[in-house]
Scaffold this active site. Structure first.
Site, mmCIF file in Angstrom:
data_model
loop_
_atom_site.group_PDB
_atom_site.id
_atom_site.type_symbol
_atom_site.label_atom_id
_atom_site.label_comp_id
_atom_site.label_asym_id
_atom_site.label_seq_id
_atom_site.Cartn_x
_atom_site.Cartn_y
_atom_site.Cartn_z
ATOM 1 N N ASP A 230 -46.506 -22.099 -26.557
ATOM 2 C CA ASP A 230 -46.994 -20.811 -27.028
ATOM 3 C C ASP A 230 -46.917 -19.871 -25.835
ATOM 4 O O ASP A 230 -46.896 -20.302 -24.675
ATOM 5 C CB ASP A 230 -48.418 -20.908 -27.608
ATOM 6 C CG ASP A 230 -48.732 -19.701 -28.494
ATOM 7 O OD1 ASP A 230 -47.971 -18.705 -28.444
ATOM 8 O OD2 ASP A 230 -49.732 -19.739 -29.243
HETATM 9 C C1 BGC Z 1 -49.086 -16.539 -30.664
HETATM 10 C C2 BGC Z 1 -47.890 -17.183 -31.324
HETATM 11 C C3 BGC Z 1 -46.707 -16.256 -31.263
HETATM 12 C C4 BGC Z 1 -46.441 -15.897 -29.825
HETATM 13 C C5 BGC Z 1 -45.275 -14.964 -29.645
HETATM 14 C C6 BGC Z 1 -48.773 -15.992 -29.285
HETATM 15 O O1 BGC Z 1 -49.812 -15.186 -28.837
HETATM 16 O O2 BGC Z 1 -50.142 -17.479 -30.577
HETATM 17 O O3 BGC Z 1 -48.190 -17.519 -32.653
HETATM 18 O O4 BGC Z 1 -45.609 -16.848 -31.866
HETATM 19 O O5 BGC Z 1 -47.591 -15.254 -29.292
HETATM 20 O O6 BGC Z 1 -45.589 -13.688 -30.086
#
Ligand code: BGC
Length: 755
Positions: A230
């Site tokens: 993530d």
């Molecule tokens: C989120 C993810 C997301 C990623 C990219 C993170 O803050 O938890 O779900 O895909 O950002 O935007």
């Protein structure tokens, strides 16, 4: 492809390999031009494509336009895998058009508490429903040559301290509730990537968790794709690589690269670990490139129409007294539309999933279009952006509603109530909305409440309106879908994928949410969602699986293809469903399984299959379900295995988790036995009650004083209880030195090896 990857691995320098394991910028991977390795785009997801204008642009709230389909909690209420496939293919088309190679979704975390700030991005409280929908989503998107990212692996069930909190839970709960959907999707749909979450699991960060990433995901489930972090979830790159994290996102300008290369050179980080990560990244990049389709254009109008159809399939009819709904457009003289959301819709959540829609429908406009000039349509805002009731707006709404034949109130949760990044603190609608509903219902007997929210809410006014529709965060065409449903162009067919409780205090995680001192204890264990309400005998506001229709259905003729099965058999379950009402409609038939004779604690029942059946008035269809051994199994943590026990299982067919229409039983004659895992601290009584263990003890230690007394069986019961509860190791103290610790361990080994 594997040959090409091997060839590239041989040609890449150490520095190039290291560089490949972190993104180039927010959204793209590093290219190695001299070897023809291109860069690819990974973008959110899940219910629409959020493609920023450049890789270095975070693009929150300002991405390129794309269709905003219903959010996951809405889609899950459709229980419609075919619909999700259609949307998945449409999303893939938009990815091609926007030059995105991996769509960051689906989000499949289990809704542990309705307070979870990102619940709108997740499907359900139930692993089976979650898995079935996610398999459909991943298969559909990937069948069009776009990768998916199964997220957030694992136990990312809250936003409070999401980047640091440790989700502390037992192994069985982890496997049966929180990993089950990941397992099924990985095995059945082979997502190109899995996203390692921010949080820790039993103290170990997901991105450094070799148990989850390597042992379970890659080795046990056979995941061949790429583990992506993530965004910013990696803290110590070398620990992450060693644990099985492949691609760190986003890019950090290469600040770690020299250190990682140095560790490899010094032999402190095994180069094979790095090679394995690079191999998986190359596999992802080559796949993405192979399917890249430049120049694709999609039909925005057609996708908007699909979003409208989808939102219509997702809405859940919670109440419909006197069959107030559907409204008859030909007879309706006047309709009062109340609530700001009718003109300024709440249709998606905030955070990384926020899509810039191509178009936005408002329910008021769509109602006006469908009703034409025959119906006198009026509007009152009823509430402002503020939480507190505005008496002037309420007065105006009351007077508007009073004058009409019917009033429909658009209410729900405003954006500041639910978002990525924080959890909700209560389950209530804003006081302004609750007060408006009470006030309008007091003057207008024919009131309908149409809700927009991403997760369960309380309804203190439940008995006042005649009809309630849960519209969720239904995407950019949710306004049109609302009009379709209210006027009967669409017959609602959604059912709740999560329980609506009467009050927060009734919810499973109430005592342990959101945790403190860096940890959250999953104290409710397996009893999440309806599993908890069932066992505690708590009546919810609306149960899991509940939803009404403008027609009615009858269930009959439940049949099994056999009465007894073994663990390798497939059980066929058949039944008939009839549309006994006046309109065409779709019923979601649910199959729950209850283990009647389990030797471990098990939920009262668990969803194992479902089907959505379309029926014309008077029509009957046969529904067929297949159950396999795994459906009957529970996870035995000590033996690290799924166990199917011999005994009776009840098969329950319901139109919801509490409205069970048909039931029958099957006898499972399993080849498997639940084995106790013996160790030094196992109470001695278990050695005595296990035939094989008893025999081994008798043969080896039968003559030893204490043991012979225990084996003899003619002891006073109080003494048996006292001695029986002593751990095996105590034998060393009470057998006068005749048993050594080595002998005890050998015996225990021998017992554990018994079949
Ligand atoms: C989120 C993810 C997301 C990623 C990219 C993170 O803050 O938890 O779900 O895909 O950002 O935007």
């Amino acid at each position: 492809m594997e040959d090409r990857i091997n060839d590239l691995l041989g040609k890449l320098t150490l520095e190039e390999k290291v560089a490949l394991t972190t993104g180039k910028d927010y959204w793209t991977t590093v290219a190695v031009e001299r070897l023809g390795i291109p860069s690819i785009w990974l973008n959110d997801g899940p219910h629409g494509v959020r493609r920023p204008h450049s890789g270095s642009d975070i693009g929150l709230g300002d991405a390129k336009p794309a269709t905003c389909f219903p959010t996951a909690s809405a889609l899950a209420s459709s229980w419609d895998t075919a619909l999700i496939e259609t949307i998945g293919k449409a999303l893939a088309g938009e990815c091609h058009a926007l030059d995105v190679q991996v769509l960051l979704g689906p989000g499949i975390n289990i809704k542990r508490s309705p307070l979870g700030g990102r619940n709108f991005e997740y499907y359900s409280e139930d692993p089976h429903l979650t898995a079935a929908l996610a398999v459909a989503f991943v298969n559909a998107v990937q069948s069009e040559g776009i990768g998916t990212s199964l997220k957030h692996y694992a136990c990312n069930n809250q936003e409070f301290e999401r980047m640091t909190i440790s989700a502390d839970l037992d192994e069985r709960t982890l496997r049966e509730i929180y990993l089950a959907a990941f397992e099924q999707v990985v095995k059945e749909a082979r997502p190109w990537t899995v996203m390692a979450s921010y949080n820790r699991i039993n103290g170990v960060p997901a991105t450094e968790n070799s148990y989850l990433l390597t042992e379970i995901l890659k080795e046990e489930w056979g995941f061949t794709g790429c583990v992506v972090s993530d965004w910013t979830a990696v803290n110590y790159k070398e620990k992450s690589l060693a644990a099985g994290m492949d691609l760190e996102m986003p890019g950090k300008g290469g600040i770690d690269d020299a250190k990682i290369a140095g560790l490899v050179r010094e032999g402190l980080l095994n180069e094979t670990v790095l090679d394995e990560a690079v191999r998986r990244i190359l596999r992802l990049v080559l796949l993405a490139v192979q399917y890249r389709r430049p120049g694709v254009v999609y039909d925005q109008t057609a996708h908007h129409a699909l979003a409208r159809r989808a939102a219509g399939e997702c809405a859940v009819l919670l109440k419909n007294e006197d069959n107030l709904l559907p409204l008859d457009a030909n007879k309706l003289a006047s309709l009062a539309v109340i609530g700001r959301f009718a003109r300024d819709p709440r249709y998606q959540g905030a955070g990384s999933s926020q899509v810039t829609p191509t178009k936005l429908d408002a329910a008021y406009d769509e109602l006006a279009k469908l009703l034409g000039s025959k119906t006198w349509l009026t509007y009152a805002a009823g509430y402002s952006e503020s939480d507190s009731a505005d008496e002037t707006l309420i007065k105006e709404a009351v007077s508007t509603a009073r004058k009409a034949e019917v009033a429909v109130i658009f209410a729900g949760l405003p954006p500041q109530y639910e978002s990525e990044g924080f959890d909700r603190v209560h389950l209530d609608l804003p006081p302004a909305h609750n007060r408006l509903i009470e006030a309008v219902c007091a003057v207008q007997p024919n009131t309908i409440v149409f809700l927009a929210n991403g997760s369960a809410v309380t309804m203190p006014w439940l008995n006042k309106p005649k009809a309630i529709l849960e519209g969720w965060l239904g995407g950019q065409a949710s306004g049109g879908a609302a009009a379709d449903i209210l006027l009967g162009l669409v017959n609602p067919s959604g059912k709740l994928a999560e329980t609506f409780p009467y009050r927060l205090e009734d919810t499973p995680a109430f005592l342990n949410f959101p945790g403190e001192e860096d940890r959250v204890r999953y104290g409710e264990g397996l009893f999440v969602g309806y599993r908890y309400y069932d066992r505690k005998k708590i009546t919810p506001l609306f149960p899991f699986g509940f939803g009404l229709s403008y027609t009615t259905f009858e269930y009959s003729n439940l049949k099994l293809n056999r009465d007894t099965i073994s663990d390798h058999d497939v059980l066929q379950v058949g039944l008939s469903v009839k549309n006994s009402g006046p309109r065409a409609g779709r019923e979601i038939v649910q199959l729950y399984l209850r283990d009647e004779t389990a030797s471990r604690v098990r939920p009262d029942k668990e969803l194992k299959a479902f089907a959505k059946v379309a029926l014309e008035p008077g029509e009957t269809k046969t529904v067929q379900f297949s159950l396999t051994g795994r459906d009957f199994a529970f996870y035995d943590a000590a033996g690290r295995n799924w166990i199917i026990e011999t005994g009776w299982f009840e098969i329950l067919i319901g139109s919801s988790s509490t409205d069970l229409k048909l039931a029958t039983k099957v006898y499972m004659d399993s080849q498997q036995r639940l084995k106790r895992h013996f160790h030094r601290l196992t109470p001695f009584k278990y050695f005595l009650s296990d035939d094989a263990a008893r025999e081994i003890i008798r043969q080896t230690l039968g003559e030893t004083p204490l043991v012979s007394v225990l084996l003899s069986g003619d002891l006073d019961q109080t003494l048996v209880n006292l001695l029986g509860n002593m751990p095996a190791i105590k034998m060393l103290d009470y057998t006068g030195g005749s048993i050594s610790v080595t002998l005890l361990d050998e015996l225990i080994d021998q017992i554990n090896r018994q079949e």
